[in-house]
Design an enzyme around this catalytic site. Structure first.
Site, PDB file in Angstrom:
ATOM      1  CG  HIS A 101      -2.017   1.020   1.155  1.00 48.68           C
ATOM      2  ND1 HIS A 101      -1.838   2.327   1.542  1.00 48.68           N
ATOM      3  CD2 HIS A 101      -3.313   0.927   0.712  1.00 48.68           C
ATOM      4  CE1 HIS A 101      -2.967   2.998   1.361  1.00 48.68           C
ATOM      5  NE2 HIS A 101      -3.872   2.177   0.857  1.00 48.68           N
TER       6      HIS A 101
ATOM      7  CD  GLU B  71      -6.000  -3.014  -3.972  1.00 53.02           C
ATOM      8  OE1 GLU B  71      -5.130  -3.895  -4.210  1.00 53.02           O
ATOM      9  OE2 GLU B  71      -5.912  -1.844  -4.347  1.00 53.02           O
TER      10      GLU B  71
END
Length: 363
Positions: free
Chosen positions: A247, A306
């Protein structure tokens, strides 16, 4: 160029959310994510984010009742969905329908914009399959009604709780690309509909909101727990990114991943999701973390939102092509809150650029 992606540049002061990438902590209006997901419905989180930014107080109970009415009202726009619109990807079709709503900055506009993606996305998905859209049931909660409109049947309690957890988890997340787009538009004096449309346009880019679907593609390609490490290693050898890992902000595990993994548990326990699928995902998670530590020891790469988003939305029967649209349903409240905060307390956003082209003499 240093800070070409605006890293570490402070572009706004906000009371809405705090993302601590070093500690792996997300706080939404003073409440930690883990506590919020444990106790809040979508309406609770929406009221938390919006209260104080509109012309009237916002409570969860009032929001639930008024949102039900708003869903019924915006459903009338479904008849304008023609063949050209239905040939678009779901998020684009949803955005096109939202663009037909009037602009404004008041509570009524806010209600329409919160209701619109929740109604339009299930309707578009059904129309694209040749099925009749299901009208909203105003007495249901936002999450329950979304699932009922998607599947033409009342959802289970566990399904509603899972979708609530997802919508709460992704309701706001600092000054990401789509939220920044919303604030930029709001700073010009444009209305909330314009801000939300700009945000959706930013969200649909694959570098922002387009990765959950490929997580399932990766799991399909791996196929079995025994194949996980080999497949992942070969993917890294080809220079590919492992979907659902790493991320831009978090240097440790994304706290939203654990929130969504927890939201999946009741569906697994009650047999409403394929247990083999979850076992495969857990094996891939462990294999990926191990191989990333070995291959990239200097880069902190952990599970992001995700990975479990894909599993949760798949369990709730949303098609992969619709994942970005479902994200927009949850994030719209954050976009609106940021837009209102910017309109009330900020200035026109007008950063400078540094010209690096030729000088007139050289040209």
């Amino acid at each position: 160029m240093k800070n070409n992606g605006l890293e570490d540049v402070i572009a706004a002061e906000t009371r809405l959310s705090d993302v601590d990438g070093e500690a792996g902590r997300l706080v939404i209006r003073g409440v930690s994510l883990d506590l919020l997901v444990e106790r809040a419905t979508y309406e609770d989180a929406a009221a938390l984010l919006l209260d104080g930014f509109l012309e009237r107080p916002v409570t969860a109970a009032d929001l639930k009742a008024r949102l039900g009415q708003a869903r019924a009202e915006v459903f009338a726009h479904i008849h304008t969905a023609d063949a050209a619109l239905l040939n678009l990807p779901p998020v684009d079709a949803m955005r096109a329908l939202i663009a037909r709503l009037p602009d404004g900055e008041d509570f009524e506009t806010t209600l329409r914009l919160l209701a619109a993606p929740a109604v339009f996305l299930p309707a578009v998905l059904r129309l694209q399959k040749g099925e009749t859209p299901v009208a909203p049931t105003p007495s249901l909660s936002q999450s329950a009604d979304i699932l009922a409109m998607l599947d033409a049947s009342l959802p289970t309690r566990e399904q509603v709780s899972a979708l609530d957890a997802y919508l709460v988890t992704i309701s706001d997340h600092g000054l990401n690309a789509s939220t920044f787009a919303s604030r930029v538009v709001a700073s010009t004096g444009a209305g909330l509909t314009s801000s939300v449309l700009a945000a959706i346009s930013a969200l649909k880019g694959p570098l922002h909101g387009g990765a959950p679907g490929p997580v399932l593609d990766m799991l399909d390609a791996i196929g079995s727990e025994d194949s996980a490490r080999t497949w992942l290693g070969q993917a890294l050898d080809r220079g590919e990114r492992l979907m659902g890992f790493g991320h831009r902000i978090y240097r440790v595990r994304d706290p939203r991943a654990d929130a969504l993994k927890g939201a999946l548990a009741p569906l697994v326990m009650t047999g409403q999701v394929d247990r083999n699928r979850i076992r495969l995902a857990e094996a891939v998670e462990q294999a990926a973390l191990a191989i990333l530590r070995e291959r990239k020891p200097d880069r902190p790469l952990d599970v992001n939102v995700e990975f479990y988003t894909a599993l949760l939305l798949d369990a709730l029967k949303f098609p992969r092509a619709a994942f970005t649209g479902v994200f927009a349903i949850g994030r719209t409240v954050g976009w609106i809150a940021h837009a209102r905060e910017q309109a009330l307390e900020g200035r026109l956003i007008r950063p400078r650029s540094v010209y690096i082209g030729p000088l007139p003499q050289a040209a």
